[in-house]
Scaffold this active site. Structure first.
Site: not given
Length: 413
Positions: A219, A297
């Protein structure tokens, strides 16, 4: 807070012994002086040379050394330390501590000490759950031995559950939050000001919940407010441990900082610091984490247009810290970052979490609170709502720290 702290690190024989190398490095970086004692089994996992290179001191492992014991070296080792830390604390050494055995240098030092002792248990989950270990831990806790961990997770033996040694950052936080031995130099939990002798825990910043090795959920929290609160409490004399997620703001002076990434790591670091007098949970902790973090990934497949992630609920740090029990701080302050129905949601959060105060602030995009230098807050407690005018985050921190000092003074009177 760790400058010139004298730590005697006792390394027992478990696979988690490799983590002590990182712990030593972190302690030395923060100014602590570290000496090491090894058990015979510990030599199967780490070498004396590795420990000596990191501590810059001799490693001790022989109870019958002619040179060391000519001057009762085991007594001197225990008396020179502000704090004895056993990491990893295996089931074996915990049993010997509980029963007062002194059959090697490590247990002899532990029996001869008048300094505080902190243990970081590490063992197989079934060993940790065994009634004998439970009974030994109860004895040690009754004697005042502090405990950090164990964590829950995958183990070297292939099983899963509680028994993993706490991470070095959590052990570091427990060491930083532990008072020095009486008469062992400057008091780590005292200073000038109305919070002299008080210990404080502050959380700050966001958490990063990994999706794969290169991506995460986060955030916009900057950590400015939490860091300012930690600095303000320290200026009033408190011994402050700041547990911070990834931020770009500098560490506050006079504060012990424990850097973490995820919500689970933040909770472990907070629990390692307890008990404290006041906890201020200002971090913007992610409510959700990825259930199955990808080991590599994630790559886009040809023609792929969507990606589905399964999220799982993160631990509730504020509710855990505020839960009734002997480790609950005298004052627990939470933050409510809301974008609508500010007071309604903040009141509900205070009741749900069980904290004493909630500092409610509007973090909607138009306010500029996240990442900005100003904040407008409402402090909600048992006596109602106190609306503060728009202030800089530094001013909010000073005002909140003063309120905390007043509340703790009233509680003590």
């Amino acid at each position: 807070m760790l400058e010139d702290r004298r730590v005697l690190l006792i390394v027992a024989g478990g696979i988690a012994a490799y983590k002590t190398l990182d712990l030593i490095r972190r302690l030395r970086e923060r100014g602590a002086r570290v000496r090491c004692v090894m058990t015979a089994a510990a030599r199967q996992f780490v070498t004396p040379l590795s420990l000596s290179a990191l501590t810059g001191d001799k490693v001790y492992d022989d109870l019958f050394s002619l040179t060391d014991e000519a001057e009762m070296g085991h007594i001197q080792l225990s008396r020179d330390a502000d704090l004895l830390v056993v990491a990893p604390a295996t089931a074996n050494i915990l049993a010997r501590m509980a029963h007062g055995l002194a059959d090697d240098l490590a247990t002899t030092v532990l029996l001869a000490t008048d300094a505080p002792v902190l243990v970081a248990p590490a063992m197989n989950v079934r060993m940790w759950d065994h009634p004998a270990t439970r009974a030994n831990m109860a004895v040690l806790r009754d004697r005042g031995v502090a405990v950090v961990g164990p964590d829950e997770g995958d183990m070297a033996c292939g099983e899963y559950g509680p028994g993993r040694m706490a991470e070095p950052q959590a052990i570091l936080a427990a060491i930083a939050g532990h008072p020095r031995k009486a008469g062992a130099g400057p008091d780590a939990v005292s200073g000038p000001g109305p919070l002299a002798g008080r210990r404080a825990l502050v959380t700050s910043g966001p958490t990063h919940e990994a999706i794969d090795p290169v991506r995460y959920i986060a955030n916009h929290s900057s950590g400015k407010q939490g860091h300012a609160i930690a600095a303000a409490l320290a200026r009033l004399g408190a011994a402050v441990t700041l547990v911070s997620g990834p931020v770009r703001v500098p560490d506050p002076p006079g504060v012990t900082v424990v850097a973490v990434d995820s919500a689970r790591a933040m909770l472990a670091a907070c629990q390692a610091v307890l008990p404290v007098d006041v906890a201020v949970c200002a971090a913007a902790v992610a409510d959700w984490g990825v259930a199955d973090r990808a080991p590599q990934k994630l790559k886009k497949a040809p023609g792929q247009e969507t990606l589905t992630l399964t999220l799982t609920r993160n631990p509730d740090i504020l509710a855990t810290v505020a839960a009734p029990g002997p480790a609950r701080p005298r004052l627990v302050v939470g933050f409510a970052a809301e974008t609508e129905h500010l007071l309604e949601h903040a009141r509900e959060k205070r009741a749900r979490k069980g904290c004493d105060w909630i500092v409610a602030n509007d973090v909607g995009a138009a306010t500029g609170t996240f990442g900005g230098d100003r904040n407008t807050v409402h402090v909600i407690g048992t006596e109602g709502v106190e609306a503060w005018p728009p202030l800089t985050k530094a001013a909010v921190a000073e005002r909140l720290a003063a309120r905390i000092a007043e509340a703790l003074a009233e509680d003590a009177s």
